[in-house]
Design a protein around this motif. Structure first.
Motif, mmCIF file in Angstrom:
data_model
loop_
_atom_site.group_PDB
_atom_site.id
_atom_site.type_symbol
_atom_site.label_atom_id
_atom_site.label_comp_id
_atom_site.label_asym_id
_atom_site.label_seq_id
_atom_site.Cartn_x
_atom_site.Cartn_y
_atom_site.Cartn_z
ATOM 1 N N GLN A 144 0.864 -1.182 0.000
ATOM 2 C CA GLN A 144 0.000 0.000 0.000
ATOM 3 C C GLN A 144 0.901 1.232 0.000
ATOM 4 O OE1 GLN A 144 -2.275 0.828 3.539
ATOM 5 N NE2 GLN A 144 -3.639 2.266 2.491
ATOM 6 N N GLY A 166 -2.733 6.670 3.000
ATOM 7 C CA GLY A 166 -2.653 5.926 1.752
ATOM 8 C C GLY A 166 -2.989 6.784 0.545
ATOM 9 N N ILE A 184 -7.939 -1.949 1.628
ATOM 10 C CA ILE A 184 -6.874 -1.243 0.913
ATOM 11 C C ILE A 184 -5.475 -1.537 1.447
ATOM 12 C CG2 ILE A 184 -8.406 0.650 0.259
ATOM 13 C CD1 ILE A 184 -7.086 2.337 2.480
ATOM 14 N N SER A 185 -5.382 -2.199 2.595
ATOM 15 C CA SER A 185 -4.083 -2.333 3.251
ATOM 16 C C SER A 185 -3.191 -3.374 2.586
ATOM 17 C CB SER A 185 -4.272 -2.713 4.724
ATOM 18 O OG SER A 185 -4.632 -4.083 4.846
ATOM 19 N N HIS A 186 -1.914 -3.261 2.871
ATOM 20 C CA HIS A 186 -0.922 -4.226 2.397
ATOM 21 C C HIS A 186 -1.252 -5.628 2.873
ATOM 22 C CE1 HIS A 186 0.073 -2.951 6.398
ATOM 23 N NE2 HIS A 186 1.149 -3.710 6.503
ATOM 24 N N LYS A 189 -4.382 -7.012 1.074
ATOM 25 C CA LYS A 189 -4.064 -7.450 -0.285
ATOM 26 C C LYS A 189 -3.330 -8.784 -0.276
ATOM 27 C CE LYS A 189 -3.748 -2.720 -2.077
ATOM 28 N NZ LYS A 189 -2.823 -1.650 -2.534
#
Length: 204
Positions: A144, A166, A184-186, A189
């Motif tokens: 992200q 972000g 939306i976070s790393h 994902k």
């Protein structure tokens, strides 16, 4: 019947986060998640890798070996452009004390206090590994991108969330509710990608 899966962490917030993501990706009844706190005398596993992927695999291999369960582990952190990608794998112990979020944040903010706004970019990075008792291994990564604020905003999340805005967002990760952050976070994902592998590898 749920398949039992070990998440090689004692971090209760991370355990809850992964359970949310897997429940959405696989169905709430598909996986029963255990953490390291469910096993007596589980030793600390040194994170000796130089990359997020290496550390995730080290922890996942050890979990599968010790428990005989399919094991998921992740290593994640923040990579700051102005610090040449650091703290990176040292994110959780940047201040010298593992898991001291407040001290880590204070040190990072001090180190880039003179960095201009246009150069305060960075990314959260997460490598997530699945290791099966039969030796099969899978590794995925999520990122992200965003920028680092000059002061904390928000009470949610953990780690560096209060200073990370972000790309395309008007709220920090710490100002998002859990579902918004997962989207939306790393880590969201990476684990959604890993969930596709888990769905194929674990019995129904």
């Amino acid at each position: 019947m749920s398949a039992r899966l070990l998440l090689a962490t004692a971090n209760k917030k991370k355990l809850a986060e992964l359970q949310r993501i897997l429940d959405l990706a696989l169905g709430a009844e598909r996986v029963a998640l255990a953490g390291l706190g469910d096993f007596d005398d589980y030793p600390d596993v040194p994170e000796t890798g130089l990359t997020f992927g290496e550390n995730a695999l080290i922890k996942a291999r050890e979990g599968a070996r010790r428990t005989g369960l399919p094991t998921v582990a992740d290593d994640s952190g923040i990579a700051i452009d102005a610090l040449n990608g650091m703290p990176g794998v040292f994110s959780a112990r940047w201040s010298g004390r593992h898991g001291d979020d407040a001290a880590n944040l204070d040190l990072l903010l001090a180190q880039i206090s003179d960095v201009a706004e246009e150069n305060r970019g960075g990314a959260f990075v997460c490598a997530a590994a699945l290791v099966l008792p039969n030796g099969r291994e899978h590794l995925v990564e999520g990122k992200q991108r965003g920028r680092i604020l000059r002061a904390r905003r928000g009470e949610g999340g953990f780690g560096y969330d209060p200073i990370f805005l972000g790309d395309g967002q008007i709220r920090t990760n710490a100002e998002l509710d859990p579902a918004e952050k997962d989207a939306i976070s790393h880590r969201g994902k990476a684990f959604r990608e890993l969930a596709k592998v888990i769905a194929k590898e674990l019995p129904r």
